[in-house]
Scaffold this motif. Sequence first.
Motif, mmCIF file in Angstrom:
data_model
loop_
_atom_site.group_PDB
_atom_site.id
_atom_site.type_symbol
_atom_site.label_atom_id
_atom_site.label_comp_id
_atom_site.label_asym_id
_atom_site.label_seq_id
_atom_site.Cartn_x
_atom_site.Cartn_y
_atom_site.Cartn_z
ATOM 1 N N LYS A 108 21.095 -18.014 -58.373
ATOM 2 C CA LYS A 108 20.285 -17.095 -59.188
ATOM 3 C C LYS A 108 20.649 -15.637 -58.846
ATOM 4 C CE LYS A 108 16.963 -16.133 -62.058
ATOM 5 N NZ LYS A 108 17.241 -16.308 -63.495
ATOM 6 N N ASP A 109 20.781 -15.378 -57.539
ATOM 7 C CA ASP A 109 21.121 -14.013 -57.102
ATOM 8 C C ASP A 109 22.468 -13.554 -57.646
ATOM 9 O OD1 ASP A 109 18.785 -13.843 -55.717
ATOM 10 O OD2 ASP A 109 19.670 -14.292 -53.754
ATOM 11 N N GLU A 110 23.349 -14.533 -57.913
ATOM 12 C CA GLU A 110 24.663 -14.178 -58.462
ATOM 13 C C GLU A 110 24.569 -13.799 -59.935
ATOM 14 O OE1 GLU A 110 27.093 -17.004 -55.281
ATOM 15 O OE2 GLU A 110 26.869 -17.679 -57.358
ATOM 16 N N GLY A 111 23.364 -13.853 -60.465
ATOM 17 C CA GLY A 111 23.158 -13.380 -61.835
ATOM 18 C C GLY A 111 23.145 -14.467 -62.897
ATOM 19 N N ASN A 112 23.021 -15.729 -62.460
ATOM 20 C CA ASN A 112 23.059 -16.822 -63.428
ATOM 21 C C ASN A 112 21.660 -17.249 -63.878
ATOM 22 O OD1 ASN A 112 26.004 -17.444 -63.233
ATOM 23 N ND2 ASN A 112 25.427 -17.757 -61.093
ATOM 24 N N ASP A 113 21.603 -17.808 -65.076
ATOM 25 C CA ASP A 113 20.414 -18.555 -65.479
ATOM 26 C C ASP A 113 20.579 -19.973 -64.948
ATOM 27 O OD1 ASP A 113 19.181 -16.485 -66.856
ATOM 28 O OD2 ASP A 113 20.350 -16.878 -68.676
ATOM 29 N N LEU A 114 19.454 -20.596 -64.673
ATOM 30 C CA LEU A 114 19.569 -21.824 -63.903
ATOM 31 C C LEU A 114 18.518 -22.867 -64.268
ATOM 32 C CD1 LEU A 114 21.334 -22.644 -61.501
ATOM 33 C CD2 LEU A 114 19.601 -21.709 -60.009
ATOM 34 N N ILE A 115 19.004 -24.083 -64.518
ATOM 35 C CA ILE A 115 18.099 -25.228 -64.634
ATOM 36 C C ILE A 115 18.519 -26.216 -63.548
ATOM 37 C CG2 ILE A 115 17.329 -27.151 -66.082
ATOM 38 C CD1 ILE A 115 18.010 -25.408 -68.517
ATOM 39 N N VAL A 116 17.552 -26.643 -62.751
ATOM 40 C CA VAL A 116 17.855 -27.540 -61.644
ATOM 41 C C VAL A 116 17.215 -28.889 -61.935
ATOM 42 C CG1 VAL A 116 17.701 -27.866 -59.159
ATOM 43 C CG2 VAL A 116 17.802 -25.559 -60.087
ATOM 44 N N VAL A 117 18.016 -29.941 -61.821
ATOM 45 C CA VAL A 117 17.490 -31.301 -62.014
ATOM 46 C C VAL A 117 17.501 -31.974 -60.652
ATOM 47 C CG1 VAL A 117 17.910 -33.527 -63.125
ATOM 48 C CG2 VAL A 117 18.399 -31.406 -64.371
ATOM 49 N N VAL A 118 16.416 -32.610 -60.283
ATOM 50 C CA VAL A 118 16.393 -33.270 -58.972
ATOM 51 C C VAL A 118 16.135 -34.766 -59.094
ATOM 52 C CG1 VAL A 118 15.741 -31.317 -57.510
ATOM 53 C CG2 VAL A 118 13.959 -32.614 -58.709
ATOM 54 N N SER A 119 16.709 -35.490 -58.118
ATOM 55 C CA SER A 119 16.411 -36.914 -57.921
ATOM 56 C C SER A 119 15.205 -37.032 -57.009
ATOM 57 C CB SER A 119 17.568 -37.607 -57.203
ATOM 58 O OG SER A 119 18.664 -37.769 -58.021
ATOM 59 N N ALA A 120 14.762 -38.262 -56.839
ATOM 60 C CA ALA A 120 13.751 -38.560 -55.817
ATOM 61 C C ALA A 120 14.419 -38.501 -54.445
ATOM 62 C CB ALA A 120 13.193 -39.947 -56.063
ATOM 63 N N MET A 121 13.645 -38.330 -53.392
ATOM 64 C CA MET A 121 14.199 -38.407 -52.044
ATOM 65 C C MET A 121 14.910 -39.754 -51.887
ATOM 66 S SD MET A 121 11.154 -37.035 -49.606
ATOM 67 C CE MET A 121 10.469 -35.387 -49.743
ATOM 68 N N SER A 122 16.034 -39.762 -51.156
ATOM 69 C CA SER A 122 16.809 -41.009 -51.092
ATOM 70 C C SER A 122 15.945 -42.133 -50.511
ATOM 71 C CB SER A 122 18.081 -40.824 -50.268
ATOM 72 O OG SER A 122 17.758 -40.398 -48.994
#
Length: 402
Positions: free
Chosen positions: A29-43
């Motif tokens: 984000k600090d590098e100036g990007n827009d961001l969508i983060v997708v996460v899995s469940a904890m392993s």
Amino acid sequence: MLIVQKYGGTSVGDLERIENVARRVARTKDEGNDLIVVVSAMSGETNKLIEYAHHFSKNPSPREMDLLLSAGERVTSALLAIALKEMGYDAIALTGRQAGIVTDDVHTSARIENIHTETMQNHVGAGRIVVVAGFQGITDKGDVSTLGRGGSDLSAVAIAGAMDADLCEIYTDVDGVYTTDPRIERRAQKIDRISYDEMLEFASMGAKVLQNRSVELAKKLNVNLVTRSSFNDNEGTLITKEENIMEQPIVSGVALDKNQARITLRNIKDEPGIAAKIFSKLADENINVDMIIQNVGQDGTANIGFTVPENELEHAKRVVEEVDDTAVIEYESNIAKVSLVGVGMKSHSGVAGTAFSALAKENINIEMISTSEIKISMIVSEKYGELAVRILHEAYGLDNRS
Ligand code: ADP
Ligand code: ASP
Ligand code: MG
């Protein structure tokens, strides 16, 4: 740039690791990007939830399973958004439904039909980091659905496609796609670039570093897909169009799938239509049949053998028993499928011969064989699966000699 980053189970495996992910996200984000983060469940979380359900039922209802299984990803998405906010970033966590992901109603392996992107678009437009719970969506009836094991990869690719993202990064616990699972062969080498088609075969044959349907969709939507590690900054593997790859080895990699089971039907009537009956019934029930062999038995009977994913065996058993109650049915789940994948096979002969000789030399019996233009698969006894991978990896010169 709009970047979609997906973090797998190991990468969000505990609170410290979620914190590490938050720092990586913040950096992007600090590098100036827009961001969508997708996460899995904890392993391990999804497996634990499945075990819980099996405590009560051998055959739990798929609708309720999906509600249960979607919980793991909700936990990590909320925790990551909380961590990011605490670091001073504007972040919001969304479930699959809130992110607008609409699927069909094939519970536990639903297909994404549509993504209503307005919500994500609005948040991204407002400069917010959007954190989406992977692996899940909503049916048009309003029931929670999940996308099949490893399905967070698919969530990420589908979102990248729908949002027209510049890049989709899949962060995992290995540096990228290797010539074989580095846990099986430590001399495996990282592949810098691989074509969508090869990666699709590779993933379908058991290289679980990417879920196969995510690769299929990435190809269709032309998503720039990269896999890399969340534990270092090494360059990963780019999955791209075939024409972007300069040099094509004959065999690019070896995959192992231990989650296969074989069903053999003996003494079935050798008459037209019997195979059609069995396999269309299995298809109606969404059971994935892979290899099939049929041979002639005695007295006008035939034998048919085929493989299905191990976790679909119970279901498949019920189906075949219904179709033909006179057949003698045998089941075998201690088998493994070893596959060679390479687009170079299209233009080279003798590839299969090398594999068969290499395995024969070590006395490994090949029980079934199937081929496609860019793949050769062999069924061997499960206990020889990993050995077969190492033998083939060496036979095709894939070992890292440095
Ligand atoms: P995540 O939880 O991040 O989705 P997965 O466990 O689904 O991660 O996938 C990563 C794992 O895939 C690696 O740890 C590795 O053991 C396995 N793997 C299998 N085949 C390959 C391959 N050809 N290259 C890299 N990793 C592979
Ligand atoms: N948590 C799900 C699974 O274990 C989805 C994923 O990790 O991609 O299959
Ligand atoms: Mg995965």
